[in-house]
Design an enzyme around this catalytic site. Structure first.
Site, PDB file in Angstrom:
ATOM      1  N   ILE A 273      76.618 -31.589 125.185  1.00 48.56           N
ATOM      2  CA  ILE A 273      76.625 -32.883 124.500  1.00 48.56           C
ATOM      3  C   ILE A 273      78.044 -33.393 124.256  1.00 48.56           C
ATOM      4  CG2 ILE A 273      76.523 -32.006 122.124  1.00 48.56           C
ATOM      5  CD1 ILE A 273      74.376 -34.318 121.688  1.00 48.56           C
TER       6      ILE A 273
ATOM      7  N   ASN B   3      75.331 -29.201 109.395  1.00 50.79           N
ATOM      8  CA  ASN B   3      74.810 -28.607 108.162  1.00 50.79           C
ATOM      9  C   ASN B   3      75.186 -29.559 107.026  1.00 50.79           C
ATOM     10  OD1 ASN B   3      77.434 -27.801 106.969  1.00 50.79           O
ATOM     11  ND2 ASN B   3      77.485 -26.333 108.649  1.00 50.79           N
TER      12      ASN B   3
ATOM     13  N   GLY C  92      76.977 -23.402 116.743  1.00 47.46           N
ATOM     14  CA  GLY C  92      76.165 -24.178 117.671  1.00 47.46           C
ATOM     15  C   GLY C  92      76.756 -25.530 118.025  1.00 47.46           C
TER      16      GLY C  92
ATOM     17  N   ASP D  17      77.153 -28.136 116.146  1.00 43.73           N
ATOM     18  CA  ASP D  17      78.079 -28.580 115.102  1.00 43.73           C
ATOM     19  C   ASP D  17      79.490 -28.053 115.352  1.00 43.73           C
ATOM     20  OD1 ASP D  17      78.911 -29.763 112.703  1.00 43.73           O
ATOM     21  OD2 ASP D  17      78.070 -28.191 111.445  1.00 43.73           O
TER      22      ASP D  17
END
Length: 171
Positions: free
Chosen positions: A10, A23, A31, A33
């Site tokens: 991404i 989060n 991950g 983030d």
């Protein structure tokens, strides 16, 4: 609205906005983030700190979304959303759907026309991929957004296959 499935990273998507499965602290993590914060650089974290100091002192609520710069990413913005942790004893699917709807609402407010999503909550939050794909695709279709392209960027071939089946089933 055009729905597109892509297997890949991404952080490499050239779109107006990428969605971060964040989060609630907005301070980065693992991950998706962590990858977004690492590749995007310190500008993202700086804006996240400002959001925590002003509007989100207790953190971004589950199902909500907020935008920051994309820093060094090829996108213009990062839309951070906090997915729910999966629970067998409590139906939290409305919160997962809200992540997609609220992210598209933020994208509309920014004037974004192309948005890339990960499979929110399917990593460390353990949401079953089949259920997450169905919820994500339905939520995006029902959002009533002005976004013209929604791209689901799935990291693994297995996740891509699940989203592909779910998209076929939805018609």
């Amino acid at each position: 609205m055009k729905l597109v499935l892509v297997q890949g990273d991404i952080t490499e998507q050239s779109v107006d906005a990428i969605v971060n499965a964040a989060n609630s602290s907005l301070m980065g993590g693992g991950g998706v983030d962590g990858a977004i914060h690492r590749r995007g650089g310190p500008e993202i974290l700086e804006e996240c700190r400002a959001l925590r100091a002003s509007r989100y002192g207790r953190g971004l609520p589950v199902g909500a979304a907020v935008a920051t710069t994309a820093g060094r990413l090829p996108a213009r913005w990062v839309i951070h959303t906090v997915g729910p942790v999966y629970s067998r004893s409590e139906d939290r699917s409305h919160l997962l759907a809200s992540c997609y709807a609220e992210s598209l609402h933020v994208a509309d407010s920014l004037g974004a026309s192309a948005v890339a999503f990960p499979a929110v909550s399917t990593g460390i939050y353990r949401w079953p991929m089949e259920d997450a794909a169905r919820i994500a695709l339905q939520a995006v279709r029902q959002a009533g957004s002005r976004v013209t392209e929604v791209r689901f960027v799935l990291f693994s071939p297995a996740a891509y296959a699940v989203f592909e089946r779910a998209l076929e089933e939805l018609g």
